[in-house]
Write a protein that holds these residues in place. Structure first.
Motif, PDB file in Angstrom:
ATOM      1  N   MET A 171      -2.058  10.663 -10.376  1.00 39.41           N
ATOM      2  CA  MET A 171      -2.821  11.029  -9.374  1.00 39.41           C
ATOM      3  C   MET A 171      -4.182  10.485  -9.676  1.00 39.41           C
ATOM      4  O   MET A 171      -4.678  10.271 -10.786  1.00 39.41           O
ATOM      5  N   ILE A 172      -4.941  10.103  -8.624  1.00 36.68           N
ATOM      6  CA  ILE A 172      -6.515   9.824  -8.856  1.00 36.68           C
ATOM      7  C   ILE A 172      -7.316  11.273  -8.581  1.00 36.68           C
ATOM      8  O   ILE A 172      -7.210  11.579  -7.299  1.00 36.68           O
ATOM      9  N   GLY A 173      -7.899  12.153  -9.501  1.00 32.67           N
ATOM     10  CA  GLY A 173      -8.556  13.118  -9.097  1.00 32.67           C
ATOM     11  C   GLY A 173     -10.124  12.978  -9.080  1.00 32.67           C
ATOM     12  O   GLY A 173     -10.726  13.778  -8.316  1.00 32.67           O
ATOM     13  N   LYS A 174     -10.680  11.921  -9.611  1.00 34.12           N
ATOM     14  CA  LYS A 174     -11.997  11.778  -9.671  1.00 34.12           C
ATOM     15  C   LYS A 174     -12.553  10.285 -10.036  1.00 34.12           C
ATOM     16  O   LYS A 174     -11.744   9.534 -10.744  1.00 34.12           O
ATOM     17  N   LEU A 175     -13.502   9.672  -8.970  1.00 32.74           N
ATOM     18  CA  LEU A 175     -13.884   8.394  -9.382  1.00 32.74           C
ATOM     19  C   LEU A 175     -15.403   8.490  -9.596  1.00 32.74           C
ATOM     20  O   LEU A 175     -16.242   9.228  -9.095  1.00 32.74           O
ATOM     21  N   THR A 176     -15.934   7.515 -10.748  1.00 29.80           N
ATOM     22  CA  THR A 176     -17.084   7.426 -11.140  1.00 29.80           C
ATOM     23  C   THR A 176     -17.362   5.905 -11.393  1.00 29.80           C
ATOM     24  O   THR A 176     -16.626   5.462 -11.949  1.00 29.80           O
ATOM     25  N   GLY A 177     -18.423   5.681 -10.387  1.00 27.98           N
ATOM     26  CA  GLY A 177     -18.624   4.087 -10.619  1.00 27.98           C
ATOM     27  C   GLY A 177     -20.173   3.655  -9.595  1.00 27.98           C
ATOM     28  O   GLY A 177     -20.750   4.644  -9.405  1.00 27.98           O
ATOM     29  N   THR A 178     -20.154   2.612  -9.296  1.00 35.61           N
ATOM     30  CA  THR A 178     -21.138   2.084  -8.451  1.00 35.61           C
ATOM     31  C   THR A 178     -20.573   1.891  -6.926  1.00 35.61           C
ATOM     32  O   THR A 178     -19.449   1.240  -6.756  1.00 35.61           O
ATOM     33  N   LEU A 179     -21.562   2.393  -6.249  1.00 36.71           N
ATOM     34  CA  LEU A 179     -21.395   2.262  -4.821  1.00 36.71           C
ATOM     35  C   LEU A 179     -21.653   0.774  -4.379  1.00 36.71           C
ATOM     36  O   LEU A 179     -22.852   0.283  -4.345  1.00 36.71           O
TER      37      LEU A 179
ATOM     38  N   VAL B  59      -0.236  10.247   0.361  1.00 34.11           N
ATOM     39  CA  VAL B  59       0.957   9.339   0.465  1.00 34.11           C
ATOM     40  C   VAL B  59       1.735   9.861   1.488  1.00 34.11           C
ATOM     41  O   VAL B  59       2.366  11.001   1.702  1.00 34.11           O
ATOM     42  N   ARG B  60       1.713   8.850   2.686  1.00 32.81           N
ATOM     43  CA  ARG B  60       2.346   9.287   3.840  1.00 32.81           C
ATOM     44  C   ARG B  60       3.209   8.114   4.392  1.00 32.81           C
ATOM     45  O   ARG B  60       3.319   6.848   3.519  1.00 32.81           O
ATOM     46  N   GLU B  61       4.146   8.322   5.271  1.00 33.79           N
ATOM     47  CA  GLU B  61       4.845   6.990   5.839  1.00 33.79           C
ATOM     48  C   GLU B  61       4.325   5.911   6.079  1.00 33.79           C
ATOM     49  O   GLU B  61       4.816   4.843   5.990  1.00 33.79           O
ATOM     50  N   ASP B  62       3.089   6.129   6.851  1.00 32.63           N
ATOM     51  CA  ASP B  62       2.348   4.972   7.251  1.00 32.63           C
ATOM     52  C   ASP B  62       1.335   4.351   6.374  1.00 32.63           C
ATOM     53  O   ASP B  62       0.507   3.524   6.678  1.00 32.63           O
ATOM     54  N   GLY B  63       1.198   4.967   5.005  1.00 31.80           N
ATOM     55  CA  GLY B  63       0.292   4.278   4.265  1.00 31.80           C
ATOM     56  C   GLY B  63      -0.060   5.374   2.969  1.00 31.80           C
ATOM     57  O   GLY B  63      -0.179   6.257   3.021  1.00 31.80           O
ATOM     58  N   HIS B  64      -0.892   4.751   2.048  1.00 26.72           N
ATOM     59  CA  HIS B  64      -1.532   5.554   1.050  1.00 26.72           C
ATOM     60  C   HIS B  64      -3.085   5.722   1.350  1.00 26.72           C
ATOM     61  O   HIS B  64      -3.638   4.776   1.720  1.00 26.72           O
ATOM     62  N   TYR B  65      -3.376   6.958   1.152  1.00 31.34           N
ATOM     63  CA  TYR B  65      -5.185   7.132   1.562  1.00 31.34           C
ATOM     64  C   TYR B  65      -5.681   7.871   0.469  1.00 31.34           C
ATOM     65  O   TYR B  65      -5.161   8.591  -0.102  1.00 31.34           O
TER      66      TYR B  65
END
Length: 65
Positions: free
Chosen positions: A1-9, A53-59
């Motif tokens: 899982m991706i729980g947090k993102l830290t980076g440059t906008l 994660v759904r049938e029509d894609g990953h979000y």
């Protein structure tokens, strides 16, 4: 899982943003309440995320709090 993102906008195109995390660019959908409170392009930010994660894609959804 991706729980947090830290980076440059890198990009802001409502309702989606692009955040660079050590060379990997993540496209993240954000609510407008989060979008309006994001820092300027080129600045560091941290988002809490929800990966769906759904049938029509990953979000990937991001939130400031």
């Amino acid at each position: 899982m991706i729980g947090k993102l830290t980076g440059t906008l890198i990009e802001k195109n409502p309702p989606q943003i692009l955040i660079d995390c050590h060379g990997v660019g993540y496209e993240v959908d954000v609510p407008m309440s989060t979008f309006y409170n994001l820092p300027a392009l080129g600045e560091k930010t941290t988002l809490l995320t929800h990966f769906a994660v759904r049938e029509d894609g990953h979000y990937l959804y991001g939130f400031l709090s």
